[in-house]
Enzyme design. Structure first.
Site, PDB file in Angstrom:
ATOM      1  N   ASP A  32      29.866  -8.380  63.219  1.00  0.00           N
ATOM      2  CA  ASP A  32      29.084  -7.585  64.159  1.00  0.00           C
ATOM      3  C   ASP A  32      28.197  -6.622  63.373  1.00  0.00           C
ATOM      4  O   ASP A  32      28.615  -6.018  62.391  1.00  0.00           O
ATOM      5  CB  ASP A  32      30.026  -6.811  65.089  1.00  0.00           C
ATOM      6  CG  ASP A  32      29.307  -6.276  66.311  1.00  0.00           C
ATOM      7  OD1 ASP A  32      29.548  -6.780  67.412  1.00  0.00           O
ATOM      8  OD2 ASP A  32      28.490  -5.328  66.160  1.00  0.00           O
ATOM      9  N   ILE A  33      26.960  -6.462  63.824  1.00  0.00           N
ATOM     10  CA  ILE A  33      25.992  -5.612  63.121  1.00  0.00           C
ATOM     11  C   ILE A  33      26.357  -4.133  63.235  1.00  0.00           C
ATOM     12  O   ILE A  33      25.919  -3.320  62.405  1.00  0.00           O
ATOM     13  CB  ILE A  33      24.572  -5.885  63.672  1.00  0.00           C
ATOM     14  CG1 ILE A  33      23.504  -5.579  62.654  1.00  0.00           C
ATOM     15  CG2 ILE A  33      24.310  -5.156  64.981  1.00  0.00           C
ATOM     16  CD1 ILE A  33      22.133  -6.148  63.004  1.00  0.00           C
ATOM     17  N   ASN A  89      33.709  -9.189  76.734  1.00  0.00           N
ATOM     18  CA  ASN A  89      33.047  -8.395  77.767  1.00  0.00           C
ATOM     19  C   ASN A  89      32.326  -9.355  78.705  1.00  0.00           C
ATOM     20  O   ASN A  89      31.652 -10.287  78.251  1.00  0.00           O
ATOM     21  CB  ASN A  89      32.052  -7.413  77.140  1.00  0.00           C
ATOM     22  CG  ASN A  89      32.760  -6.343  76.335  1.00  0.00           C
ATOM     23  OD1 ASN A  89      33.823  -5.871  76.723  1.00  0.00           O
ATOM     24  ND2 ASN A  89      32.181  -5.966  75.214  1.00  0.00           N
ATOM     25  N   GLY A  95      29.987  -3.768  79.650  1.00  0.00           N
ATOM     26  CA  GLY A  95      29.331  -3.528  78.370  1.00  0.00           C
ATOM     27  C   GLY A  95      28.774  -4.778  77.723  1.00  0.00           C
ATOM     28  O   GLY A  95      28.370  -4.741  76.564  1.00  0.00           O
ATOM     29  N   GLN A  96      28.755  -5.900  78.471  1.00  0.00           N
ATOM     30  CA  GLN A  96      28.155  -7.110  77.875  1.00  0.00           C
ATOM     31  C   GLN A  96      26.650  -6.905  77.756  1.00  0.00           C
ATOM     32  O   GLN A  96      25.979  -6.590  78.747  1.00  0.00           O
ATOM     33  CB  GLN A  96      28.459  -8.357  78.722  1.00  0.00           C
ATOM     34  CG  GLN A  96      27.989  -9.633  78.029  1.00  0.00           C
ATOM     35  CD  GLN A  96      28.334 -10.915  78.792  1.00  0.00           C
ATOM     36  OE1 GLN A  96      28.826 -10.867  79.919  1.00  0.00           O
ATOM     37  NE2 GLN A  96      28.067 -12.050  78.172  1.00  0.00           N
ATOM     38  N   HIS A 102      30.829 -14.553  73.603  1.00  0.00           N
ATOM     39  CA  HIS A 102      31.340 -14.215  72.270  1.00  0.00           C
ATOM     40  C   HIS A 102      32.650 -13.483  72.442  1.00  0.00           C
ATOM     41  O   HIS A 102      32.801 -12.679  73.369  1.00  0.00           O
ATOM     42  CB  HIS A 102      30.347 -13.326  71.499  1.00  0.00           C
ATOM     43  CG  HIS A 102      29.843 -12.149  72.274  1.00  0.00           C
ATOM     44  ND1 HIS A 102      28.835 -12.268  73.217  1.00  0.00           N
ATOM     45  CD2 HIS A 102      30.215 -10.847  72.287  1.00  0.00           C
ATOM     46  CE1 HIS A 102      28.602 -11.079  73.759  1.00  0.00           C
ATOM     47  NE2 HIS A 102      29.434 -10.201  73.220  1.00  0.00           N
ATOM     48  N   HIS A 104      35.021 -10.750  70.588  1.00  0.00           N
ATOM     49  CA  HIS A 104      35.101  -9.769  69.507  1.00  0.00           C
ATOM     50  C   HIS A 104      36.491  -9.871  68.873  1.00  0.00           C
ATOM     51  O   HIS A 104      37.497  -9.828  69.596  1.00  0.00           O
ATOM     52  CB  HIS A 104      34.943  -8.344  70.054  1.00  0.00           C
ATOM     53  CG  HIS A 104      33.621  -8.041  70.699  1.00  0.00           C
ATOM     54  ND1 HIS A 104      32.652  -7.263  70.100  1.00  0.00           N
ATOM     55  CD2 HIS A 104      33.108  -8.387  71.907  1.00  0.00           C
ATOM     56  CE1 HIS A 104      31.609  -7.136  70.917  1.00  0.00           C
ATOM     57  NE2 HIS A 104      31.857  -7.807  72.023  1.00  0.00           N
TER      58      HIS A 104
HETATM   59  P1  5GP Z   1      28.683  -7.232  73.888  1.00  0.00           P
HETATM   60  O1  5GP Z   1      28.374  -5.787  74.101  1.00  0.00           O
HETATM   61  O2  5GP Z   1      27.656  -8.145  74.559  1.00  0.00           O
HETATM   62  O3  5GP Z   1      30.098  -7.620  74.208  1.00  0.00           O
HETATM   63  O4  5GP Z   1      28.592  -7.464  72.328  1.00  0.00           O
HETATM   64  C1  5GP Z   1      27.403  -7.710  71.663  1.00  0.00           C
HETATM   65  C2  5GP Z   1      27.667  -7.352  70.219  1.00  0.00           C
HETATM   66  O5  5GP Z   1      26.640  -7.926  69.440  1.00  0.00           O
HETATM   67  C3  5GP Z   1      27.638  -5.843  69.943  1.00  0.00           C
HETATM   68  O6  5GP Z   1      28.901  -5.455  69.400  1.00  0.00           O
HETATM   69  C4  5GP Z   1      26.498  -5.680  68.944  1.00  0.00           C
HETATM   70  O7  5GP Z   1      26.779  -4.728  67.941  1.00  0.00           O
HETATM   71  C5  5GP Z   1      26.340  -7.076  68.374  1.00  0.00           C
HETATM   72  N1  5GP Z   1      24.979  -7.387  67.940  1.00  0.00           N
HETATM   73  C6  5GP Z   1      23.824  -7.086  68.596  1.00  0.00           C
HETATM   74  N2  5GP Z   1      22.771  -7.553  67.922  1.00  0.00           N
HETATM   75  C7  5GP Z   1      23.268  -8.159  66.806  1.00  0.00           C
HETATM   76  C8  5GP Z   1      22.647  -8.834  65.706  1.00  0.00           C
HETATM   77  O8  5GP Z   1      21.420  -8.987  65.610  1.00  0.00           O
HETATM   78  N3  5GP Z   1      23.477  -9.313  64.744  1.00  0.00           N
HETATM   79  C9  5GP Z   1      24.833  -9.182  64.812  1.00  0.00           C
HETATM   80  N4  5GP Z   1      25.549  -9.687  63.802  1.00  0.00           N
HETATM   81  N5  5GP Z   1      25.448  -8.548  65.833  1.00  0.00           N
HETATM   82  C10 5GP Z   1      24.669  -8.052  66.824  1.00  0.00           C
END
Ligand code: 5GP
Ligand code: ZN
Length: 116
Positions: A32-33, A89, A95-96, A102, A104
């Site tokens: 994760d970034i 999520n 928070g998605q 995906h 986590h």
């Molecule tokens: P969500 O909030 O949809 O469950 O998770 C999305 C996740 O993707 C977040 O934890 C966010 O930090 C990660 N993310 C967003 N953009 C990027 C990216 O460009 N590269 C990577 N490796 N992770 C990302």
């Protein structure tokens, strides 16, 4: 969102770079970034499905493979015995932010619940 606009489809195709930690024929795992724990890896199917429920309905075996790969990440990261958390999520209020399913994989520190 069409798959051509999807950030994680672009990570699958290599158009957007990522720190990939594992790959299988049908899945990719990358860091994760914005990590929330010492280990914070996202495991995704290569195919675009918007969330876990949609993937479960369309291809339950692939959802199983995502979970198997998540456990392998935990083993590789050395957190399988200490413990780790898997989070899907689903929907904006959860928070998605990226609508390509995906999971986590979080670990390497004490994880408090509920998150704050
Ligand atoms: P969500 O909030 O949809 O469950 O998770 C999305 C996740 O993707 C977040 O934890 C966010 O930090 C990660 N993310 C967003 N953009 C990027 C990216 O460009 N590269 C990577 N490796 N992770 C990302
Ligand atoms: Zn996608």
């Amino acid at each position: 969102m069409s798959t051509s606009d999807c950030l994680f489809c672009k990570i699958v195709s290599g158009e957007v770079p990522a720190k990939i930690v594992r790959e299988s024929e049908r899945t990719v795992a990358f860091r994760d970034i914005n990590p929330q724990a010492p280990t914070h890896v996202l495991v995704i199917p290569r195919e675009h499905h918007p969330n876990a429920a949609a993937l479960a309905a369309a291809d339950p075996a692939l959802l199983g493979e995502v979970l198997t790969e998540a456990h392998r990440v935990a083993v590789d990261e050395g957190i399988a015995d200490s413990g780790y958390r898997l989070v899907f999520n689903t929907g904006a209020q959860a928070g998605q932010t990226i609508f390509h399913v995906h999971v986590h994989v979080l670990g390497g520190r004490d994880l408090n619940w509920p998150p704050g």
